[in-house]
Design a protein around this motif. Structure first.
Motif, PDB file in Angstrom:
ATOM      1  N   ILE A 199      27.029  67.369  66.532  1.00 25.75           N
ATOM      2  CA  ILE A 199      28.349  67.578  67.211  1.00 25.75           C
ATOM      3  C   ILE A 199      29.181  68.487  66.416  1.00 25.75           C
ATOM      4  CG2 ILE A 199      30.303  66.212  68.115  1.00 25.75           C
ATOM      5  CD1 ILE A 199      27.835  65.262  69.502  1.00 25.75           C
ATOM      6  N   ARG A 200      29.643  69.555  67.408  1.00 33.85           N
ATOM      7  CA  ARG A 200      30.565  70.463  66.883  1.00 33.85           C
ATOM      8  C   ARG A 200      31.834  69.897  66.889  1.00 33.85           C
ATOM      9  NH1 ARG A 200      35.684  72.684  68.134  1.00 33.85           N
ATOM     10  NH2 ARG A 200      36.052  74.648  67.182  1.00 33.85           N
ATOM     11  N   ILE A 201      32.353  69.701  65.562  1.00 36.56           N
ATOM     12  CA  ILE A 201      33.854  69.165  65.199  1.00 36.56           C
ATOM     13  C   ILE A 201      34.634  70.054  64.302  1.00 36.56           C
ATOM     14  CG2 ILE A 201      32.964  66.841  65.261  1.00 36.56           C
ATOM     15  CD1 ILE A 201      32.846  66.899  62.000  1.00 36.56           C
TER      16      ILE A 201
ATOM     17  N   ALA B  32      25.578  60.255  63.918  1.00 37.84           N
ATOM     18  CA  ALA B  32      25.597  61.540  64.417  1.00 37.84           C
ATOM     19  C   ALA B  32      25.891  62.605  63.305  1.00 37.84           C
ATOM     20  CB  ALA B  32      26.553  61.846  65.582  1.00 37.84           C
ATOM     21  N   LYS B  33      25.554  63.719  63.608  1.00 37.76           N
ATOM     22  CA  LYS B  33      26.110  64.746  62.470  1.00 37.76           C
ATOM     23  C   LYS B  33      27.069  65.779  62.730  1.00 37.76           C
ATOM     24  CE  LYS B  33      23.970  68.615  59.702  1.00 37.76           C
ATOM     25  NZ  LYS B  33      24.593  68.357  58.475  1.00 37.76           N
ATOM     26  N   GLY B  34      28.298  65.797  62.220  1.00 35.53           N
ATOM     27  CA  GLY B  34      29.293  66.687  62.460  1.00 35.53           C
ATOM     28  C   GLY B  34      28.762  68.216  62.053  1.00 35.53           C
ATOM     29  N   VAL B  35      28.975  68.921  62.940  1.00 36.00           N
ATOM     30  CA  VAL B  35      28.714  70.433  62.579  1.00 36.00           C
ATOM     31  C   VAL B  35      30.041  71.310  62.438  1.00 36.00           C
ATOM     32  CG1 VAL B  35      27.489  72.636  63.324  1.00 36.00           C
ATOM     33  CG2 VAL B  35      26.331  70.357  63.561  1.00 36.00           C
ATOM     34  N   VAL B  36      30.477  71.863  61.442  1.00 34.02           N
ATOM     35  CA  VAL B  36      31.593  72.686  61.410  1.00 34.02           C
ATOM     36  C   VAL B  36      31.238  74.397  61.345  1.00 34.02           C
ATOM     37  CG1 VAL B  36      32.653  70.799  60.301  1.00 34.02           C
ATOM     38  CG2 VAL B  36      31.651  72.609  58.967  1.00 34.02           C
ATOM     39  N   GLY B  37      32.429  74.850  61.486  1.00 37.08           N
ATOM     40  CA  GLY B  37      32.094  76.399  61.355  1.00 37.08           C
ATOM     41  C   GLY B  37      31.882  77.028  62.755  1.00 37.08           C
TER      42      GLY B  37
ATOM     43  N   ASN C  89      33.343  78.439  66.331  1.00 38.17           N
ATOM     44  CA  ASN C  89      34.586  78.508  67.230  1.00 38.17           C
ATOM     45  C   ASN C  89      34.305  77.986  68.706  1.00 38.17           C
ATOM     46  OD1 ASN C  89      36.027  80.154  65.308  1.00 38.17           O
ATOM     47  ND2 ASN C  89      35.115  81.841  65.746  1.00 38.17           N
ATOM     48  N   MET C  90      35.406  77.588  69.090  1.00 33.32           N
ATOM     49  CA  MET C  90      35.182  76.841  70.658  1.00 33.32           C
ATOM     50  C   MET C  90      34.423  77.972  71.515  1.00 33.32           C
ATOM     51  SD  MET C  90      38.807  75.189  71.668  1.00 33.32           S
ATOM     52  CE  MET C  90      37.986  75.321  73.634  1.00 33.32           C
ATOM     53  N   THR C  91      34.444  79.374  71.321  1.00 34.22           N
ATOM     54  CA  THR C  91      33.568  80.194  72.263  1.00 34.22           C
ATOM     55  C   THR C  91      32.244  80.145  72.015  1.00 34.22           C
ATOM     56  OG1 THR C  91      34.316  81.980  70.717  1.00 34.22           O
ATOM     57  CG2 THR C  91      35.477  81.786  72.459  1.00 34.22           C
ATOM     58  N   GLU C  92      31.805  79.796  70.715  1.00 35.29           N
ATOM     59  CA  GLU C  92      30.482  80.004  70.401  1.00 35.29           C
ATOM     60  C   GLU C  92      29.781  78.478  70.866  1.00 35.29           C
ATOM     61  OE1 GLU C  92      30.437  82.255  66.164  1.00 35.29           O
ATOM     62  OE2 GLU C  92      31.417  80.477  66.285  1.00 35.29           O
ATOM     63  N   ILE C  93      30.475  77.474  71.275  1.00 30.11           N
ATOM     64  CA  ILE C  93      29.771  76.241  71.717  1.00 30.11           C
ATOM     65  C   ILE C  93      28.610  76.415  72.698  1.00 30.11           C
ATOM     66  CG2 ILE C  93      30.168  73.823  72.777  1.00 30.11           C
ATOM     67  CD1 ILE C  93      32.987  73.989  71.254  1.00 30.11           C
TER      68      ILE C  93
ATOM     69  N   ILE D 115      23.342  72.980  68.423  1.00 33.13           N
ATOM     70  CA  ILE D 115      24.154  71.462  68.463  1.00 33.13           C
ATOM     71  C   ILE D 115      23.621  70.671  69.751  1.00 33.13           C
ATOM     72  CG2 ILE D 115      25.998  72.200  66.967  1.00 33.13           C
ATOM     73  CD1 ILE D 115      27.786  72.847  69.449  1.00 33.13           C
ATOM     74  N   ASP D 116      24.173  69.772  69.921  1.00 33.04           N
ATOM     75  CA  ASP D 116      23.948  68.823  71.193  1.00 33.04           C
ATOM     76  C   ASP D 116      25.377  68.588  72.082  1.00 33.04           C
ATOM     77  OD1 ASP D 116      21.002  68.109  70.558  1.00 33.04           O
ATOM     78  OD2 ASP D 116      21.944  67.163  68.843  1.00 33.04           O
ATOM     79  N   GLY D 117      26.240  68.846  71.453  1.00 30.70           N
ATOM     80  CA  GLY D 117      27.449  68.948  72.062  1.00 30.70           C
ATOM     81  C   GLY D 117      28.855  69.107  71.255  1.00 30.70           C
ATOM     82  N   ALA D 118      29.905  68.716  71.580  1.00 35.36           N
ATOM     83  CA  ALA D 118      31.153  68.959  70.930  1.00 35.36           C
ATOM     84  C   ALA D 118      31.994  67.932  71.138  1.00 35.36           C
ATOM     85  CB  ALA D 118      31.525  70.340  71.110  1.00 35.36           C
ATOM     86  N   GLU D 119      33.411  68.029  70.799  1.00 33.89           N
ATOM     87  CA  GLU D 119      34.512  67.031  71.090  1.00 33.89           C
ATOM     88  C   GLU D 119      35.653  67.759  71.257  1.00 33.89           C
ATOM     89  OE1 GLU D 119      37.183  65.758  68.757  1.00 33.89           O
ATOM     90  OE2 GLU D 119      36.402  67.847  67.964  1.00 33.89           O
ATOM     91  N   ASN D 120      36.232  67.477  72.561  1.00 34.80           N
ATOM     92  CA  ASN D 120      37.800  67.909  72.711  1.00 34.80           C
ATOM     93  C   ASN D 120      38.449  67.266  73.794  1.00 34.80           C
ATOM     94  OD1 ASN D 120      39.828  69.817  72.610  1.00 34.80           O
ATOM     95  ND2 ASN D 120      38.396  71.458  71.814  1.00 34.80           N
ATOM     96  N   ASN D 121      39.271  67.738  74.146  1.00 33.50           N
ATOM     97  CA  ASN D 121      40.164  67.218  75.491  1.00 33.50           C
ATOM     98  C   ASN D 121      39.827  67.819  76.841  1.00 33.50           C
ATOM     99  OD1 ASN D 121      41.493  69.710  75.726  1.00 33.50           O
ATOM    100  ND2 ASN D 121      43.226  68.807  74.172  1.00 33.50           N
ATOM    101  N   PHE D 122      40.050  67.074  77.882  1.00 34.08           N
ATOM    102  CA  PHE D 122      39.471  67.851  79.024  1.00 34.08           C
ATOM    103  C   PHE D 122      39.960  69.280  79.290  1.00 34.08           C
ATOM    104  CE2 PHE D 122      37.838  64.383  81.809  1.00 34.08           C
ATOM    105  CZ  PHE D 122      36.852  65.107  82.338  1.00 34.08           C
ATOM    106  N   PRO D 123      41.176  69.591  79.064  1.00 33.96           N
ATOM    107  CA  PRO D 123      41.697  70.876  79.346  1.00 33.96           C
ATOM    108  C   PRO D 123      41.030  71.832  78.746  1.00 33.96           C
ATOM    109  CG  PRO D 123      43.469  69.583  79.282  1.00 33.96           C
ATOM    110  CD  PRO D 123      42.299  68.675  79.091  1.00 33.96           C
ATOM    111  N   SER D 124      40.491  71.769  77.494  1.00 31.94           N
ATOM    112  CA  SER D 124      39.789  72.656  76.611  1.00 31.94           C
ATOM    113  C   SER D 124      38.258  72.424  77.098  1.00 31.94           C
ATOM    114  CB  SER D 124      39.827  72.169  75.085  1.00 31.94           C
ATOM    115  OG  SER D 124      41.157  72.297  74.825  1.00 31.94           O
TER     116      SER D 124
END
Length: 337
Positions: free
Chosen positions: A178-180, A195-200, A202-206, A215-224
């Protein structure tokens, strides 16, 4: 009799002079208002940016034009939130809207309000923030000696996982990458869920990272999630609300100290008034983003209370490692009805 008339004439003339001076001063104030700058890193039209504009409008209206707040969105005044806070400390900026995470770097106790799975709901969080705990934190910002003054909290919704497969339990999280955000608590939160947190990234790279299997996913709010178009590649949006990190409207103590006390009171009162305005704008934006995402294939997964409790219980090692010095505040938050 002549003396009485002369004295009366002198009094009237003096009063006329005073009135004239007062009118000139009033005209000068109207002509030369104090202009203060507010830095906003979100784009124009975002809920916090709309609240900033409302704050500026009401301050100008209620100070009768003595104070004009110039709102600059999109990071025009500061490249990031930390730079904006530094601008407040030096007095180069008057106000900024930042995430509580950014403010916590300057006022440590703010960390206590952003632990994972801490709040039972949005209503629970707002009871905390609008109650004694939240107000003590705002007051603590000013008392910290950081040169900052906390004015009010704004809503930023909840952060949720969005992934390439359905998730209903902690077991389903096992092995997911998960991108965090690059934050120790977030990294340990993922680990506690298997799970495994993946850092580094940017949002545009997800999207590209998911397509490449990095990665298998990410986390954020609905608008993002919606504005980034991530529903096209990670269609399962899990409403686990693992963190609810509010925004904070902050002022520069140096700037406020230069203003008349009555104007400072007006500013503080209006800031709190705009909180409800921003919360409503956030709800509208969040609802719109959810509808757009669903229309484009997103499947929202709502956890049952039992499933949510399972995620919450998994956080014991995270609280043990990171929460020891905040436990009095954390326990007080949990106790709020």
């Amino acid at each position: 009799m002549k003396n009485i008339i002369y004295n009366l004439f002198a009094v009237i003339s003096f009063a006329a002079v005073l009135t004239s001076c007062h009118n000139k001063n009033a005209a000068t104030i109207k002509k030369h208002p104090v202009t203060l700058r507010l830095s906003e890193n979100h784009a124009a039209g975002y809920p916090t940016a709309l609240a900033d504009e409302e704050f500026a409008r009401l301050v100008e209206e209620q100070t009768e034009g003595r104070i004009i707040i110039e709102v600059r969105e999109g990071g025009a005044l500061a490249q990031n939130e930390n730079d904006a806070i530094e601008g407040l400390k030096t007095g180069d900026l008057a106000f900024t809207r930042v995430s509580a995470s950014s403010a916590a770097a300057f006022v440590d106790q703010i960390n206590a309000i952003q632990f994972p799975y801490l709040y039972r709901s949005s209503e629970h969080m707002w009871k905390v923030l609008n109650g004694s705990i939240g107000q003590q934190i705002l007051e603590g910002i000013e008392k910290s000696g950081s040169g900052l003054v906390g004015l009010c909290f704004y809503d930023a919704g909840s952060r949720n996982f969005y992934v390439t497969k359905p998730v209903h339990s902690v077991k389903d999280m096992k092995g997911l990458r998960i991108r965090i955000l690059n934050n120790p608590i977030m990294i340990d939160m993922c680990e506690a869920l298997g799970a495994k947190g993946v850092v580094g990234l940017n949002m545009t790279e997800i999207r590209g990272a998911i397509e490449k299997g990095i990665i298998d996913g990410a986390e954020n709010n609905f608008p993002s999630y919606q504005s980034n178009g991530d529903y096209s590649i990670a269609p399962y949006f899990v409403l686990d609300s693992h963190t609810r990190v509010p925004e904070i409207l902050i002022a520069s103590k140096k700037v406020l100290d230069r203003l008349a006390p009555e104007d400072v009171e007006i500013i503080k009162k209006i800031a709190k008034h705009t909180q409800d305005y921003e919360i409503q704008k956030w709800k509208e934006r969040e609802g719109l983003s959810e509808r757009i995402s669903k229309q484009n294939g997103c499947q929202v997964i709502e956890l049952t209370s039992e499933e949510y409790s399972e995620f919450q219980d998994a956080m014991a090692p995270v609280y043990e490692k990171h929460g020891s010095k905040y436990m009095s505040i954390i326990n007080a938050i949990r106790a709020v009805n």
